[in-house]
Design a protein around this motif. Structure first.
Motif, short mmCIF file in Angstrom:
data_model
loop_
_atom_site.label_atom_id
_atom_site.label_comp_id
_atom_site.label_asym_id
_atom_site.label_seq_id
_atom_site.Cartn_x
_atom_site.Cartn_y
_atom_site.Cartn_z
N MET A 42 0.82 -1.20 0.00
CA MET A 42 0.00 0.00 0.00
C MET A 42 0.86 1.26 0.00
O MET A 42 0.53 2.25 -0.66
N LYS A 43 1.97 1.24 0.71
CA LYS A 43 2.84 2.40 0.75
C LYS A 43 3.35 2.74 -0.64
O LYS A 43 3.33 3.91 -1.07
N HIS A 44 3.80 1.72 -1.37
CA HIS A 44 4.32 1.97 -2.71
C HIS A 44 3.20 2.37 -3.67
O HIS A 44 3.36 3.30 -4.47
N ALA A 45 2.06 1.67 -3.58
CA ALA A 45 0.95 1.98 -4.48
C ALA A 45 0.45 3.40 -4.29
O ALA A 45 0.26 4.16 -5.26
N TYR A 46 0.25 3.81 -3.04
CA TYR A 46 -0.27 5.15 -2.78
C TYR A 46 0.73 6.22 -3.20
O TYR A 46 0.34 7.29 -3.71
N ALA A 47 2.02 5.95 -3.02
CA ALA A 47 3.03 6.94 -3.39
C ALA A 47 3.07 7.17 -4.90
O ALA A 47 3.31 8.29 -5.36
N GLU A 48 2.84 6.12 -5.68
CA GLU A 48 2.92 6.23 -7.13
C GLU A 48 1.58 6.58 -7.78
O GLU A 48 1.53 7.30 -8.77
N MET A 49 0.48 6.03 -7.24
CA MET A 49 -0.81 6.14 -7.91
C MET A 49 -1.83 6.98 -7.16
O MET A 49 -2.85 7.38 -7.73
N GLY A 50 -1.62 7.20 -5.86
CA GLY A 50 -2.65 7.82 -5.05
C GLY A 50 -3.68 6.79 -4.62
O GLY A 50 -3.76 5.68 -5.18
N ALA A 51 -4.48 7.11 -3.63
CA ALA A 51 -5.39 6.14 -3.04
C ALA A 51 -6.46 5.65 -4.02
O ALA A 51 -6.70 4.45 -4.17
N GLU A 52 -7.13 6.58 -4.72
CA GLU A 52 -8.25 6.19 -5.58
C GLU A 52 -7.78 5.30 -6.74
O GLU A 52 -8.37 4.25 -7.01
N ARG A 53 -6.70 5.69 -7.40
CA ARG A 53 -6.20 4.89 -8.51
C ARG A 53 -5.66 3.56 -8.01
O ARG A 53 -5.80 2.53 -8.71
N SER A 54 -5.07 3.53 -6.85
CA SER A 54 -4.55 2.27 -6.30
C SER A 54 -5.68 1.26 -6.14
O SER A 54 -5.55 0.09 -6.53
N VAL A 55 -6.79 1.69 -5.57
CA VAL A 55 -7.93 0.79 -5.40
C VAL A 55 -8.45 0.33 -6.76
O VAL A 55 -8.75 -0.85 -6.98
N GLN A 56 -8.56 1.28 -7.68
CA GLN A 56 -9.07 0.97 -9.01
C GLN A 56 -8.21 -0.07 -9.72
O GLN A 56 -8.72 -1.02 -10.33
N MET A 57 -6.89 0.07 -9.63
CA MET A 57 -5.98 -0.82 -10.36
C MET A 57 -5.83 -2.18 -9.67
O MET A 57 -5.88 -3.23 -10.31
N LEU A 58 -5.62 -2.16 -8.37
CA LEU A 58 -5.31 -3.41 -7.67
C LEU A 58 -6.50 -4.36 -7.62
O LEU A 58 -6.32 -5.58 -7.52
N ARG A 59 -7.72 -3.84 -7.72
CA ARG A 59 -8.87 -4.76 -7.72
C ARG A 59 -9.03 -5.47 -9.06
O ARG A 59 -9.80 -6.43 -9.17
N LEU A 60 -8.28 -5.01 -10.09
CA LEU A 60 -8.40 -5.62 -11.42
C LEU A 60 -7.21 -6.48 -11.82
O LEU A 60 -7.28 -7.25 -12.78
#
Length: 769
Positions: A42-60
């Motif tokens: 989550m730390k890496h995802a949020y730093a690169e994509m932000g919270a909303e995009r992280s959820v959008q991408m990782l669920r797919l």
């Protein structure tokens, strides 16, 4: 090379070595996964994509209706999938691609090549996604934007001005989709060459050759369900906790089902000790599931000795208790060469086995007991076995072990060559190889009404040598980071600089964009995560995992720039500019179904491709060995005989193996920590046995230079911090790509020609820092 001194020059461009400053060392972890893996993801995802995009991408990611992870090639579950079907390093890979950071033309106007060359590889990658096609004109220090059509024309003119098509090199990375790979090899062969080196040349080429000669197929013989049903699993030369973390989920199921897991590797790896599944909330605070019941710390390149020892011990039990160990019916019906193989084992002395494996007879006996009592044994491996001079022999010894008890072609058993990149296997299936069979070329020629070239092209090492010698002068890379991934970095850099043109199809900035030919282009492409809209609408691509399942990948993210093109569109545009008709390149790139229709006519196992790939989860390719059909030279699976490699190291020399940190994927560096091994805030470390450190008069934390030795040549890598570690005597380990500068271009595996990145003879000297 300086013929007088016998020394090669150091790296011909700055890499900002950290001189060991700031590196912290803590005890290695004993449990993989768990809360730390979730936090890191989550730390890496949020730093690169932000919270909303992280959820959008990782669920797919890795979902049947989503996109394939751009990381490793571990297969997806065939049935139900978790809503979070990804691992820590998969999350990092997605975040790197789907980052909100961008590298526009203004960036290149600000930064010269000289300035960029002073930055670290991690810094380069962290700048973000490339957004525009760029050109570096002869004599310039800055890239400039260029229109796509002009770029294609510039490349086509350079290609068509060559004296021979064989003066061009067309490289492929393992991220390229099936559709792009098939179109790419078609274009290259229509252009007139088989110069199609790929990243597989540097990793599992030894597996393909070893398996092909022994069982008639160069691919794994197992399914994901087999892993979970195995009685015993041997994991050899592999660190799944870092390189294929989702494999730990399958190993956890197997261990809970009673499977005995044996780890064989010079270093103990946390991922094979204990595992806490991040998706099991009730287990997150527990001790984790024990995985390997036996760890054998084999010497670097001591695997032939060890596997022969295990088989010798099994044979000795069989000799005293006939019919209790060997599957004589299988051996008689499906194999040949057993008598010569058994005779060689019997005459191999235990003293030689123990000395060169570094494992005691008692420990070897424990592994033999597990193998001898298991009715369903699976053998898994990765590059820890393939990147040695005897890499092919290593693989064929594993085949020997499987054949003894008939562990090919039955549930819960078989051979599993674990691929490291998401579609490296699919690219080879699609024809990305410098020496495809005549049957493939015949079908390709008939399908497109042309005569493909028949003479073999250059593999990766041969391509570098050809460029260095001036025999090839144009380099085109479809993905990847060629300079950082290849051996002998200084030599390879000189080879690329000698080209008239170098072209890179890329998503992010890397070192290869800075070490160029007289002219250079960067062609930015779509990532797996992004929508692919072509003339006839939205498109999807497909990939092949390490267990030969073909499945679709659908990007959903709006592209990072309107100027990005898909790999298929880039290949089609270049092909149209270079070779033209009668092939309708625009139609092929406008609708990928047309490409898949052609594939179904050319590549065995892809019949009715367009229908089957749309089935949720895709479809498996046929595998003759699974059916106990072995299309070898004799029509049977083949036992083979190989000598035990001897490494008679001079005093003060060590055998170095290259490894990944937990914060990297191939040449992409996510961060400076290797959490599982206890390394923080740096990468320039060398792992050594504590006794070796003391005998050399050195100390933990001291900074040393590494010098490799090969046939009178020396190569140097500077500023590595000594870290005492649980590694066999006279062995060493350090991270690549930093150590690639030490790997001689001419030090390659027999038959496969794979660089020997896991067997580098080195000495140490105190750094002048």
């Amino acid at each position: 090379m300086n013929s007088e001194s016998g020394k090669l020059p150091h790296l011909p461009f700055p890499i900002a070595p950290d001189k060991g400053e700031g590196i912290e060392v803590t005890p290695p972890k004993t449990v993989a996964g768990g809360v730390p893996a979730v936090v890191a993801s989550m730390k890496h995802a949020y730093a690169e994509m932000g919270a909303e995009r992280s959820v959008q991408m990782l669920r797919l990611v890795n979902q049947k209706e989503g996109f394939d992870c751009p990381g490793c090639a571990w297969p997806d579950p065939n049935g139900h999938r978790s809503p979070t079907e990804f691992c820590e390093n998969g999350a990092k890979a997605v975040a790197e691609e789907a980052t909100t950071k961008h590298v526009p033309p203004e960036f290149f106007a600000q930064w010269s090549l000289s300035q960029l060359s002073e930055q670290s590889d991690m810094w380069l990658g962290k700048q973000g996604r490339l957004t525009h096609p760029m050109v570096l004109r002869a004599g310039r220090e800055h890239y400039e934007p260029i229109e796509w059509d002009e770029a294609f024309e510039l490349i086509a003119n350079e290609l068509n001005a060559l004296n021979s098509p064989n003066e061009a090199i067309f490289y492929t990375s393992g991220r390229t989709s099936n559709e792009a790979a098939f179109l790419y090899q078609l274009f290259v062969r229509m252009y007139g060459t088989n110069n199609l080196p790929d990243c597989s040349n540097m990793c599992h080429e030894s597996s393909g050759w070893g398996l092909g000669e022994a069982i008639g197929t160069g691919k794994s013989t197992v399914t994901l369900e087999d892993v979970e049903a195995a009685d015993a699993i041997f994991v050899i030369g592999q660190n799944p906790g870092t390189n294929h973390p989702r494999m730990l989920s399958a190993l956890q199921i197997a261990a809970r089902n009673g499977s005995k897991i044996v780890s064989i590797n010079p270093l103990p790896e946390t991922g094979l000790s204990r595992f806490i599944h991040p998706q099991e909330p009730l287990s997150l605070l527990g001790p984790g599931t024990p995985l390997a019941c036996l760890h054998l710390p084999v010497r670097v390149n001591g695997d032939v000795a060890l596997i022969k020892g295990i088989m010798k011990a099994m044979l000795e039990v069989e000799d005293t208790q006939p019919g209790t160990v060997l599957d004589h019916q299988f051996i008689a019906e499906y194999t040949d060469g057993f008598e010569a193989f058994a005779a060689d084992l019997r005459q191999t002395p235990w003293e030689e086995i123990i000395e060169h494996s570094g494992i005691s007879r008692e420990e070897i006996g424990s592994a033999a007991e597990i193998a001898g009592n298991s009715e369903r044994t699976m053998i898994c491996w990765a590059m820890g076995l393939t990147q040695h001079k005897n890499g092919v022999a290593n693989i064929q010894e594993l085949v020997n072990l499987a054949l003894l008890r008939g562990n090919i072609g039955r549930p819960g058993a078989g051979l599993c060559c674990v691929r490291g990149h998401s579609n490296v296997q699919g690219d080879r299936t699609m024809g990305i190889w410098e020496q495809m069979s005549d049957s493939f070329l015949d079908k390709l020629g008939a399908e497109f009404n042309f005569e493909p070239p028949r003479s073999h092209g250059f593999d990766t090492v041969q391509a570098i040598e050809a460029m260095h010698a001036g025999k090839a002068t144009v380099f085109f890379g479809l993905g990847g980071n060629f300079l950082a991934a290849t051996p002998d970095t200084a030599y390879t850099a000189d080879a690329l600089r000698g080209c008239s043109m170098t072209v890179q199809v890329s998503t992010k900035l890397n070192r290869g964009h800075l070490i160029t030919g007289r002219q250079a282009l960067i062609l930015p492409c779509l990532g797996r995560t992004e929508q692919d809209i072509q003339a006839e609408g939205a498109q999807f691509v497909s990939v092949e995992d390490t267990m030969s399942v073909i499945h679709s990948s659908h990007g959903t993210l709006h592209p990072g720039s309107e100027f990005l093109r898909s790999e298929v569109a880039i290949v089609a545009g270049l092909a149209l500019a270079t070779v033209g008709g009668p092939t309708d390149w625009k139609a092929l790139s406008g609708n990928y179904d047309r490409i898949r229709d052609h594939v179904s006519h050319v590549v065995p196992g892809f019949e009715d491709y367009n229908t089957r790939v749309r089935h949720p989860g895709g479809f498996p390719l046929p595998n003759s060995a699974r059916e106990r059909k072995f299309p070898t030279a004799t029509g049977k699976a083949r036992f083979s005989v190989h000598p035990i490699p001897h490494h008679d190291l001079p005093q003060g020399h060590y055998l170095l193996t290259s490894i990944r940190s937990h914060d990297q994927f191939n040449t992409t560096i996510y961060g400076l920590d290797d959490r599982y091994r206890g390394i923080h805030n740096g990468r320039r470390v060398i792992f050594l046995n504590a006794v070796d450190i003391a005998e050399a008069g050195l100390a933990a934390g001291q900074v040393v230079d590494l010098t490799s030795h090969f046939e009178g040549e020396e190569r140097v890598a500077y500023h590595f911090v000594i870290v005492p570690y649980a590694i066999p005597r006279r062995c060493a380990a350090a991270y690549y790509p930093e150590t690639n500068v030490l790997v001689p271009i001419r030090s390659v595996a027999d038959i496969s020609n794979t660089p020997t990145s896991k067997s580098v003879v080195i000495s140490l000297s105190v750094s002048d820092v």
